[in-house]
Every structure is written in C-alpha cells, then in structure tokens.
Design an enzyme around this catalytic site. Structure first.
Site, mmCIF file in Angstrom:
data_model
loop_
_atom_site.group_PDB
_atom_site.id
_atom_site.type_symbol
_atom_site.label_atom_id
_atom_site.label_comp_id
_atom_site.label_asym_id
_atom_site.label_seq_id
_atom_site.Cartn_x
_atom_site.Cartn_y
_atom_site.Cartn_z
ATOM 1 N N SER A 160 -29.723 -39.848 -7.787
ATOM 2 C CA SER A 160 -29.325 -40.569 -6.574
ATOM 3 C C SER A 160 -28.524 -41.828 -6.911
ATOM 4 O O SER A 160 -28.699 -42.460 -7.955
ATOM 5 C CB SER A 160 -30.526 -40.890 -5.698
ATOM 6 O OG SER A 160 -31.536 -41.403 -6.496
ATOM 7 N N PHE A 220 -41.969 -32.570 0.236
ATOM 8 C CA PHE A 220 -42.761 -31.345 0.341
ATOM 9 C C PHE A 220 -43.204 -30.802 -1.012
ATOM 10 O O PHE A 220 -43.908 -29.826 -1.090
ATOM 11 C CB PHE A 220 -41.941 -30.266 1.062
ATOM 12 C CG PHE A 220 -41.599 -30.668 2.469
ATOM 13 C CD1 PHE A 220 -42.520 -30.478 3.491
ATOM 14 C CD2 PHE A 220 -40.371 -31.229 2.782
ATOM 15 C CE1 PHE A 220 -42.211 -30.840 4.794
ATOM 16 C CE2 PHE A 220 -40.058 -31.600 4.062
ATOM 17 C CZ PHE A 220 -40.975 -31.413 5.090
ATOM 18 N N ASP A 278 -29.750 -41.226 8.358
ATOM 19 C CA ASP A 278 -30.405 -41.893 7.215
ATOM 20 C C ASP A 278 -29.433 -41.996 6.041
ATOM 21 O O ASP A 278 -29.768 -41.715 4.900
ATOM 22 C CB ASP A 278 -31.655 -41.110 6.796
ATOM 23 C CG ASP A 278 -32.552 -41.942 5.889
ATOM 24 O OD1 ASP A 278 -32.274 -43.151 5.723
ATOM 25 O OD2 ASP A 278 -33.511 -41.389 5.328
HETATM 26 P P1 AMP Z 1 -35.102 -35.507 -1.954
HETATM 27 O O1 AMP Z 1 -36.316 -34.839 -1.611
HETATM 28 O O2 AMP Z 1 -33.866 -34.781 -1.531
HETATM 29 O O3 AMP Z 1 -35.063 -36.954 -1.538
HETATM 30 O O4 AMP Z 1 -35.036 -35.531 -3.578
HETATM 31 C C1 AMP Z 1 -35.933 -36.290 -4.378
HETATM 32 C C2 AMP Z 1 -35.278 -36.637 -5.700
HETATM 33 O O5 AMP Z 1 -34.955 -35.447 -6.424
HETATM 34 C C3 AMP Z 1 -33.952 -37.352 -5.522
HETATM 35 O O6 AMP Z 1 -34.132 -38.747 -5.412
HETATM 36 C C4 AMP Z 1 -33.211 -36.985 -6.777
HETATM 37 O O7 AMP Z 1 -33.570 -37.852 -7.835
HETATM 38 C C5 AMP Z 1 -33.717 -35.606 -7.086
HETATM 39 N N1 AMP Z 1 -32.779 -34.624 -6.552
HETATM 40 C C6 AMP Z 1 -32.773 -34.084 -5.328
HETATM 41 N N2 AMP Z 1 -31.751 -33.211 -5.213
HETATM 42 C C7 AMP Z 1 -31.141 -33.168 -6.392
HETATM 43 C C8 AMP Z 1 -30.001 -32.464 -6.887
HETATM 44 N N3 AMP Z 1 -29.316 -31.625 -6.126
HETATM 45 N N4 AMP Z 1 -29.621 -32.689 -8.148
HETATM 46 C C9 AMP Z 1 -30.312 -33.565 -8.913
HETATM 47 N N5 AMP Z 1 -31.358 -34.266 -8.514
HETATM 48 C C10 AMP Z 1 -31.788 -34.067 -7.245
#
Ligand code: AMP
Length: 971
Positions: free
Chosen positions: A704, A630, A744
């Site tokens: 991740s 998003f 997932d």
């Molecule tokens: P997501 O939309 O949750 O898949 O997040 C996309 C990317 O943002 C992830 O692959 C991480 O590299 C980074 N990310 C998401 N959440 C966090 C977090 N809490 N701390 C650090 N990096 C994050």
C-alpha cells in the site's frame, strides 16, 4: 736635475698615483690605444730631439709606451709627434682621449720659454702615407690645456695631477687618419692616447636581437630592426633606435616564444619533461594536468595516461578524462502506453561535465535475448539521445507489451574509449490503453439522402478493435441532437439524411480498453433536392436504383443476422443499431455503468456475472503479505491453461464465516470485476466452489502507498510523485465515469507495483463501515474516515464523485508529504471543526505551488467548485509535460498558480508541520504569515489561534486587499 730626468721622475709618479684608471664603457670601440702596445709605437717625432718615446710600467707593472717633451730652456719650440695611420672603420665620429701631465711654468726655475698647453691636430687620408709628414697638411682639433699642472711641491708630496681630455673629431669621410701633437714649449708627458668611436652594442630586448650599430655623425637616430631569438616568432616587428651616444632608445614590438618553449633570461628555452606549453606567448610552461604526462623536452601538450582520453575540443590544460559509469537507480512509472523513466547520475562522471544520456528502446518477448529495437512511432520526450536531464517520457508504446530500456551515459570521450557501453537497463510491461484517434476519413459516395464513408484503422489500435462509433449531426444543430452508428468494419453508409444539408461527423474506435479519442470533425454535404435525372443519366440511375434495392435487401438480411447475434450476446450493447438522442446529456453508449451488486437478488449471481471462477488447483500460495478484514492476504502464483504464470495476491475468507460475511467478502470481487483500467486493481478471478473462498487479484509488489512512501521518505523526484498521482487520478476518473463512488479513497487503499504504478483498491461494500481502521462513528451514527472525507459527506452522507475528489486532495497531500498523517495528532472532532471553519492543511515540505493549489481546489467547501477527475488528470498531464512548472514550491511562491479557470482564488502559507504553523501563529501578524497577501480586513483572522493549526482559505471576494490577477498563471 736635468729636464729629462725631471720628466721621467714626474712620469713615474704620475703612473703610480693614477687612481682614476678608466674602465671603458662597452659601447666604445678603440681604434688606437697606446697603452695596449708593448713594443715601440714608432710614431714620428719632428724634429727628432722634440718628443721622446720612453718605456715605463703602469700600476700593474705592465710595460707601456709614453711620450714626453720639456724643451723649456730653448726659444721657439715647435715639436710634432704624429701617430701611425689609424683606419677609420665605419665610424664617422671619432673620440680622442688624452692622458697627460703638465708642469706648472712658475714652478720651473730659470726657464726661457714656458707654455702650459699643446695642440692636437689631425689629417684624413685614404691610405697610409708612411713616414711622409708635412705639418701644414694637418688641421688643428684643439689646444689642450691642463686642468691641473704640478709643481715642485707636488713632487715632494708625491701628488701628481693626471689630466684627461677628450676631443671629438668628425664627420670623418676618408678611410683613415693621423693625429699629431704639437708642442710649442711646454713641459708635458703624454701618458696615453686612446682613439675610439661609439656604437650601440649588440643587445636582446623583448626576445629580439639588435646587432652592433654605429651611429651616424648627425643628430638623427638610426632605426634598427631586431630579429627574434631562436625558438621565437615575431608578434609585432621589433625595432629600436641607436643614438649618437651609442645608446639604444625606444624599443617597439616584440617576439614571443614558440609553443613548447618558455622565456628564460633573454632566450626561449624548451619546456622541461613533465611540462608543456600549448600556445605561443611569453608565459611559462605549465605542469601536465592530472592523468597526463610527457617525457620529452619542448612538449606542446601532455599525452593521456592509459584509459584516459581527451576530446578534440578539450584544451591542453584540461585533465584527461574517461567515459562515465552507468546511470544508477532507474525507476519507471507506467501510464497506460507511456512510461516515465527516471534515473540518477552515474557515480563516476569520468571527470567531465558534458555527460549526456541516450535511451535505447527494445521490444522484448519472453525467453532469452528475445528483444529487437523498437520500431514505429515510439515518441521520446524531450528526445531519445543527447539528454542532459535524468528523465525521459516514452510515449506511444504498444499496449500489453514488454519493453527494455537501456539508459546509456556518455561524455565527450566515450567515443574514444574501448567499446564497453555503460548503461543501466529497466524492463517494463505497458498497460492496456484505448486506441488512438482515427485520422484518415474518406468520402466514397454522396447522394441526396445518404453518404458512404471509409477510414483507416487508427495508427495505434492498442489491441483488437471491437468496433467503431460514428457520430454525426446537422451542422446547424450544433450537436444538440445527434445520431450514433456502430460499425465493425472501416466503412459505413449514413442513410436517411436531409438533402442539401451539411453534416458533421466524428469517428472513434473501441477496444477492450474502451473508446479511443474521437477523430477531428469531418464535414460533408448531401446532394441538393433539385438534383434531376437527365435522359442521358437514366440508365445510370436505373443501375443505381437496382443496386440500392439489392443493398436494401442485403441490409435486411444482415439486420436479421445481426439482431440475432445481438440477442445471443444478451443484448449487452442494445445501442448497436442507430440510436437517436435528444439532447446529448445521455450517457454515451460504450461507457459502461457500474452495477451495484446489492441490486442482484442473489449476490452470488453478481459474482459470477462479473468475476471468473478459478480452479483452486491453478493457484499456488507462497506467503502471507497482509491482513484483510475477512482473512489473510497472501502472495502466490496463478497458472491458467495456455497462459503464462503470473504473480497474484490472494485474499482468503477465514473459516467459520457467516453467509453475510461471505456475501460481503465476495461483493468486492463483484465490484472489482466490473472495472478494467490500468490504475484500478485487476481481478483475476474468484474461488467460490471450493474452500477457502478466495479473491485473486494482480500482485502489487510494493504494497500500500502510505507505507511505501514512509519507507522511501524523500527518495523520489517530484515528477515521479506526480506520475503516481496522475495514475490515481486516472483510475478515479474511470470510476467516476462508471458512476462508482469510492468513499474511502486514501493512500492506504492505493497499491503500488514494482513499476511505481499506483492502482486504486479496496472496493468492499462494507469496507467504509467495518474494514477501515481510520473509520470513526459520526454524530449520525455511520462510520466514516473523517480526515479523508468531504464535509458534506460527514455532515449529511452526501457521497459523490466530488467527495471522492476531496479525498483525492488528501491523498495528494499524503503523497507530497511522504505518508504523513493528515492533520497529524488532531482529534477527529477538531478536524471536523477546523475544516468547517475554513482551515485547510498547509503545504507539505517542498510541495510545488501548483500541486498545493490543486489540493486547495479539491478542498473547496462547495463541492461544485471542486475540479472533476478529468480536469485533475489533465492538470497533472500538463505538469508532467512542463516540469518547470513544478519548480516553484508552495513555501517560496508569493501566489499559487491557479489551475482552474473558474474558481475563487486561495492563498497558501509556508508551514510544513503543525509546529511551524503554531509557532508563527503565536508570533507573527497575519499579513506576514500569509506571504504577499494582506488579510487585515478579514475578521476570520482573529480566529487564528494556537489550537487551530491549518491554513485558512478565504475566497477572494471576502478580502478586498486580494488581487486575484497578481502573479497568477493559468496553465
Ligand atoms: P485489504 O484487505 O485490501 O485492505 O488488504 C490488506 C493488505 O494486504 C494491504 O494493506 C496490502 O498490504 C496487502 N494487499 C492487498 N492486496 C494486495 C495486492 N493486490 N498486492 C499486494 N498486496 C496486497
């Protein structure tokens, strides 16, 4: 030529031609040597015209004295020549060596009387008798004849024959003796007379000195005790035997050079500078070992160079050493209130092998030097001090607390070194944890229908105890029906009990982190029915009844107050009164259930129910760290009033969103906000009342898991990997307990913080369909991450916690292969087909057999046979507690360890890549490819082909050759 002239002439020639001049052996001691006398010998000649003393020279032209007689022209010769008195010294056996020439009688013309012998006599006396000489006192030793006599011809050729005769005399007993030579008419010249005895001369054998020793006259040997040479000491008493011939025989025993001395020749000599000898013995001095020296002679050890030391028990031959440098690369893996610390060996061990590690625990507060030693029951496994391995587990820490661990390396000389501690420090913050079990329960009062109990707060509450759950049931009902009470305090009265009945009771505490473990079962009995009140007791009973009435009244009042309070708090825990349950299958109170935000008519109501609204001004965005479905994902800081500033991740909703997108975006916060677990990403809050709309979560420094592992390929210990996996399993257990199915679960959806703690993330409702780039459309239309999804979920959308377990098995494989892509470059369709036909991923390189077996368990076709997350957590806990169980790798084990008790056995192969597998599938017969197990009767094996590159997993029942008991260990 007259006779005397003849003899002189002879004598002259005798000496000149004397080629056999004897060098006397060193074991002969002369008592008399006529050749040694320069002046007149003064021997007595009787009658005086008999033996005649003449001066001459030897071959060196040294003057010598000789005697001769040659009265061959007269009859009846009896000429005596007597030596001076010869002291015997200590000798018992005397040797007389005569050198003489004798004229062949036949060669002398016109002789009247001619003999070719003379006689040797001796006389023993206690003292010198001067010139007193009486023939008859002498005893004859022998008649001496010439071996070779000379003739006139010899004179012409100048070849003269010198005879040497030796005679023994003894044993001698008196202080001295005379010798006498009796001539009875020969023509003889006595060139030399030597009288000697034999001795065993001073000698050194085996570093023992043996003095000059005179043998006895008898045949027996003389035993002589040796004495050790200087700077040596006796090992075995040294001894030798002196023979009558003056020879040393049979050396026994020996001496050894003292420390600091070595055997050189027949002496013990001091070690030279730079050398030392630490033990006595006949070894050479050794060179000083590295980092040591000595400038002195005779050193018994070498001193250490500056900053080098020697431990008490170090041998002198060992190099001097120094304390080790600090341990390196300390890594911590936190699990609730325990942490696994792992580090590398120091770069410099100081030249020693006895390096150990000590772990010092300090509890810290924000601010400089705000630490103090850990107190209380912090547990170190295996221990805090004297660790020989580079890992320790620290358990029973306080929840939500900062700790610093100092890991110090020491070796055998650390205590001698200046007081510089070589340590590496790591600072951690523990997570939330459930309270420990209540251990002390006391029975206060019992009656026919009630019992009052009190207990002590758990040893480790790990937070504020919200209340206690008291569960009790009749013993004979076997827990099929039970009652649960809640108590805010540490006592309770159980009413409405049956008289004379045995009950079992368990208590557990609850904090914000959930329930702690239950206490052990506590047994009690109510009073019997027949209990009657005696007249003496009536007064007591009266008091009891009135107290009871008062208590009931009080209870009623309390009930009203509590029920009001409960209603006030939206009856979130409607079970806070007594809750009877029918069969024990109901979800127990206290364990929250996940609420699907879709069930809310207004999804924004769900967000505000579960997520805290944050003020945008409390958030500072630092940088973009990723891209979400998003909008961007940023890192930043959150500062809430009266709270410490913390690092956060901020997910933003990009501008121009639709209402559905906003709803879907926020649904993740609605879901995340319901969870509170150290291995689930924590929601800090949302910003919905201003733009951009944001979801704020805790910040995970390492991003991740899949990317993190690929970046650190092969850099972790198995224990560290298992620690991460345990965290993921624990988070998943929590989700499944809440009734939430993730759908997932994959390494890309796990986030890793700086302490290597792994947390499950990605809870968006639409994520499986839209967000995940791995998701693919299936034949039935839905989008599914094929490689991670269980067959029943792919086939007919049966998503359950058991299908999450399948995905967990794939995550396990991803972790152990450091982020390898499951099924490599196989197409999704091939993956579905292969998995359906029973093939499974092979074990990653160096994967412990136990972990590979766990993967295979997770990939059981029948989902009921897969382990539950609770079991997975406990299996991994056991592996962490018993790291040796991780030593056997899947590639070397003939059989995997069976982690679950009630499942079909499976086998493993030894392939790490698709290439390996393909190669062996082409070339090897089946039974070789599957180590230790014959599959020859399995028709499935025929399907093994170059296209299918996975491990075929067959239940034991289908293969008769399979012996499930062989080599299988139950953990
Ligand atoms: P997501 O939309 O949750 O898949 O997040 C996309 C990317 O943002 C992830 O692959 C991480 O590299 C980074 N990310 C998401 N959440 C966090 C977090 N809490 N701390 C650090 N990096 C994050």
């Amino acid at each position: 030529m007259d006779c005397k002239t003849l003899i002189l002439f002879l004598f002259f020639f005798t000496l000149i031609s004397s080629a056999d001049f004897i060098i006397h052996p060193s074991n002969e001691v002369n008592l008399l040597d006529s050749k040694a006398s320069q002046g007149e010998l003064g021997w007595i000649s009787s009658p005086s015209h008999g033996w005649e003393e003449i001066s001459g020279v030897d071959e060196h032209y040294t003057p010598i004295r000789t005697f001769q007689v040659c009265n061959v022209m007269e009859y009846s010769q009896n000429n005596w020549l007597r030596t001076n008195w010869i002291p015997r010294n200590s000798a018992q056996k005397i040797y007389v060596e005569l050198k003489f020439t004798l004229r062949d009688c036949n060669s002398i013309p016109m002789v009247l009387t001619c003999k070719e012998t003379f006689n040797l006599h001796y006389l023993e006396t206690e003292e010198d008798q001067g010139n007193k000489f009486r023939e008859h006192q002498f005893s004859k030793i022998d008649t001496i004849a010439a071996d070779e006599s000379f003739t006139q011809m010899d004179l012409g050729d100048r070849i003269l024959k010198l005879n040497t005769e030796v005679r023994e005399v003894g044993p001698m007993t008196k202080k001295g003796f005379y010798l006498a030579f009796q001539d009875v008419g020969a023509c003889v010249a006595l060139v030399s007379v030597r009288v000697y005895f034999k001795k065993c001369p001073f000698t050194v054998r085996n570093l023992a000195m043996f003095p000059d020793t005179v043998p006895t006259d008898s045949q027996s040997l003389v035993e002589v005790r040796g004495s050790c040479v200087n700077n040596s000491k006796e090992e075995d008493p040294p001894k030798m035997y002196c023979s009558t011939e003056g020879e040393w025989l049979v050396p026994i025993g020996k001496c050894l050079c003292n420390i600091g001395y070595e055997e050189r020749g027949v002496a013990c000599q001091a070690c030279r500078p730079g050398f030392y000898k630490a033990s006595s013995g006949n070894v050479k001095c050794s060179k000083c070992p590295p980092h040591s020296y000595t400038h002195q002679e005779g050193s018994v050890h070498c001193g250490c160079e500056k900053n080098y030391f020697r431990a008490d028990e170090d041998p002198a031959s060992m190099a001097c050493s120094r304390p080790p440098s600090a341990p390196r690369n300390v890594i911590s893996a936190i699990n609730e209130t325990s942490v696994i610390l792992d580090w590398n060996w120091p770069a410099d061990t100081g030249g020693r092998k006895d390096v150990i590690f000590n772990v010092v625990c300090k509890r810290c507060w924000p601010g400089p030097r705000q630490c103090e030693p850990c107190r209380g029951a912090v547990r170190f496994l295996p221990r805090a001090f004297g660790l020989t391995n580079t890992t320790v587990t620290v358990a029973d820490l306080l929840a939500h607390t900062n700790y610093t661990f100092e890991i110090e390396a020491q070796n055998g000389v650390s205590f001698q070194a200046p007081t510089i501690r070589q340590y590496a420090a790591v600072t951690i913050t523990t997570n939330q944890a459930a309270p420990s079990a209540v251990t002390v329960i006391r029975k206060d009062r019992t009656s026919r229908n009630s019992i009052s109990l009190s207990w002590m707060e758990p040893e480790r509450p790990n937070g504020i105890i919200l209340d206690y759950e008291v569960k009790y049931y009749e013993k004979q009902e076997q827990e099929t029906s039970y009652t649960i009470l809640r108590s805010k305090g540490t006592n309770v009265t159980l009413n409405g009990l049956k008289p004379d009945t045995t009950y079992l009771l368990q208590i557990r505490a609850r904090t914000a982190a959930g329930y702690g473990s239950s206490s052990r079962k506590f047994e009690f009995e109510t009073s019997p029915d027949s209990f009657s009140i005696s007249s003496e007791n009536s007064q007591v009973v009266l008091i009891a009844i009135s107290s009871a009435v008062a208590i009931i009244l009080l209870t009623v009042v309390l009930y009203i107050v509590i029920s009001r309070f409960c209603r006030y708090s939206k009856s979130k825990h409607p079970d806070e009164k007594r809750l009877p349950f029918g069969n024990g299958h109901l979800r127990l109170p206290g364990i929250k259930t996940y609420v699907d935000p879709h069930t809310y008519e207004d999804p924004s109501q769900a967000v505000h129910e579960f997520a805290k609204e944050l003020d945008a001004s409390s958030i500072a965005i630092d940088k973009v760290v990723g891209a979400g479905e998003f909008g961007e994902v940023c890192s930043g800081r959150l500062k809430l009033p009266s709270k410490k500033e913390i690092c956060v991740a901020i997910k933003t909703l990009k501008a121009g969103y639709t209402e559905k997108q906003r709803r879907d975006f926020l649904s993740e916060a609605s879901i995340m906000g319901q969870f509170d677990h150290p291995n689930i990403i924590r929601l800090e809050g949302v910003v919905t009342r201003s733009k951009p709309v944001m979801i704020v979560t805790e910040y995970m420094e390492n991003g991740s898991l899949d990317g993190f592992l690929r970046k650190h390929d092969a850099q972790f210990t198995v224990i560290q990997l298992v620690g991460m996996l345990r965290g993921i399993a624990s988070g998943m257990k929590y989700l499944s307990d809440m009734g939430y199915v993730h759908r997932d679960l994959a390494a890309r959806n796990i986030l890793v913080n700086s302490n290597l703690v792994c947390k499950v993330s990605d809870f968006g409702l639409s994520r499986v369909l839209e967000d995940d780039p791995e998701a693919a459309y299936t034949t039935r239309g839905g989008k599914i991450p094929i490689r991670w999804t269980a067959p029943e979920a792919i086939a007919y959308r049966k998503f359950t916690s058991a299908s999450d377990v399948w995905s967990y098995g794939i995550v396990l494989w991803e972790v152990m292969s450091y982020g390898e892509r499951p099924y490599w470059e196989m197409s999704n369709q091939d993956v579905i087909k292969a998995v359906d036909e029973g093939y499974r991923l092979p074990p990653p390189m160096e994967c412990p057999a136990t972990l590979y077996q766990l993967m295979l368990d997770c990939w059981q076709k029948d989902r009921n046979n897969r382990p539950k997350f609770e079991q997975i957590v406990s299996i991994l806990d056991k592996l962490i507690r018993n790291p040796s169980s991780l030593k056997i790798t899947a590639s070397t084990a003939s059989r995997p360890v069976n982690l679950l008790l009630d499942r079909n056995s499976t086998d493993i192969t030894s392939f790490h890549t698709m290439g390996d597998w393909l190669e062996s599938a082409r070339t090897l017969p089946c039974k070789d490819a599957f180590s230790g197990v014959s599959y020859s009767s399995c028709d499935t094996l025929a399907k093994t082909s170059a296209e299918i590159c996975l491990t075929e997993v067959r239940p034991a029942a289908t293969c008769p050759e399979w012996e499930p008991s062989m080599g299988i260990t139950t953990l």
